[in-house]
Enzyme design. Structure first.
Site, short mmCIF file in Angstrom:
data_model
loop_
_atom_site.label_atom_id
_atom_site.label_comp_id
_atom_site.label_asym_id
_atom_site.label_seq_id
_atom_site.Cartn_x
_atom_site.Cartn_y
_atom_site.Cartn_z
N HIS A 103 0.82 -1.21 0.00
CA HIS A 103 0.00 0.00 0.00
C HIS A 103 0.85 1.26 0.00
CE1 HIS A 103 0.88 -0.63 4.28
NE2 HIS A 103 0.57 0.64 4.48
N HIS A 235 4.65 0.09 0.29
CA HIS A 235 5.30 -0.69 1.34
C HIS A 235 4.37 -1.78 1.87
CE1 HIS A 235 3.28 2.65 3.32
NE2 HIS A 235 3.27 1.96 4.46
N ARG A 250 4.41 6.27 13.74
CA ARG A 250 4.57 6.85 12.39
C ARG A 250 4.06 8.28 12.37
NH1 ARG A 250 1.06 4.39 7.85
NH2 ARG A 250 -0.14 6.31 8.05
C1 SIN Z 1 2.83 1.19 7.72
O1 SIN Z 1 2.18 0.59 6.89
O2 SIN Z 1 3.03 2.39 7.66
C2 SIN Z 1 3.43 0.42 8.88
C3 SIN Z 1 4.62 -0.35 8.49
C4 SIN Z 1 5.14 -1.20 9.61
O3 SIN Z 1 4.51 -1.30 10.68
O4 SIN Z 1 6.20 -1.78 9.44
#
Ligand code: SIN
Length: 259
Positions: A103, A235, A250
């Site tokens: 995504h 990612h 984040r």
């Molecule tokens: C995300 O999708 O931003 C999270 C990625 C993660 O938890 O590694």
């Protein structure tokens, strides 16, 4: 290749297609020259890794994100106490995770995030890697016929009671590069087409856009910070750590309408 930038600041590519590591930087105490190096490395490599950022706090994490623009508040997930602009990612089980899919962050927004900055607060004892894939190269690799077909095509992105329509191929507002902009987390169908009609091509594009030779995979350690440019990379958070604790913060920067 190693590029020396300033006295101690070094930028080192991590794979051929995507990602670089920057060393000699304290994200909690950045001067303008170092920030300029980071910004230009992010544009070039799509993903930047910083290790050992133990001085970072929620406040300085947010302040670093704010250097790129206004912060985005997640439409559905509350942040940690006193920090609504921080997305708190905690292990709630493989069945419930929504990040174990390729995504681009919150692409259901009219103005989806540009930059995301992810900080490992408590990495899983093992596993819990994150992967990123280069969507400029994914676009470049398509045949001329497929590129012609995608030209002008738009897709519906939907989640959290939000729905937006974005171009399938977007042009990065700063670099001018074209990138594929469909993903498995939010893209439901092409505009004016049904889900059933859209799925085969969507599936093909996402699969072709995430082959291992387009990817970087990061194994997290406490103090690691990885940032990425949602306008040119996708990612995927690998959930292979069962019920182990894994806590991440984040900070996400508000972007422009994709064009
Ligand atoms: C995300 O999708 O931003 C999270 C990625 C993660 O938890 O590694």
């Amino acid at each position: 290749m190693t590029i020396t930038a300033g006295t101690d600041v070094q930028v080192r590519k991590l794979t051929g297609p995507i990602a670089a590591e920057i060393t000699g930087v304290d994200l909690a105490d950045l001067d303008d020259a170092t920030f300029a190096v980071i910004r230009s490395a992010l544009l070039e490599h799509g993903v930047i890794v910083f290790r050992g950022q133990h001085n970072l706090t929620p406040e300085s994490h947010k302040a670093f994100g704010q250097r790129f623009g206004d912060l985005h508040t997640h439409p559905a997930a509350p942040g940690p106490e006193g920090h609504p602009e921080i997305l708190l990612l905690k292990n709630s089980g493989k069945e419930k995770t929504i990040t174990e899919v390729w995504h681009s962050d919150v692409s259901c927004e009219q103005r989806p995030p540009s930059v995301s900055v992810l900080r490992a607060i408590e990495p899983a004892e093992y596993g819990g890697d994150t992967m990123w894939a280069n969507q400029y190269l994914a676009y470049d690799r398509l045949s001329d016929g497929m590129k012609r077909m995608l030209e002008g095509l738009r897709a519906v992105h939907k989640a959290f009671n939000l729905e937006s329509v974005h171009p399938v191929v977007r042009t990065h507002p700063e670099s001018g590069r074209k990138a594929l902009y469909v993903n498995g987390g939010f893209t439901r169908r092409f505009e004016d087409m049904t889900v059933a009609e859209s799925q085969p091509l969507l599936r093909y594009l996402i699969e072709a856009a995430t082959t291992p030779d387009l990817c970087y995979r990061h194994q997290w350690a406490r103090g690691d910070v990885v940032m990425w440019d949602n306008r040119g990379v996708m990612h995927f958070a690998v959930h292979d750590y069962g019920d182990l604790n894994r806590v991440m913060h984040r900070v996400t920067v508000q972007g422009d309408e994709p064009r």
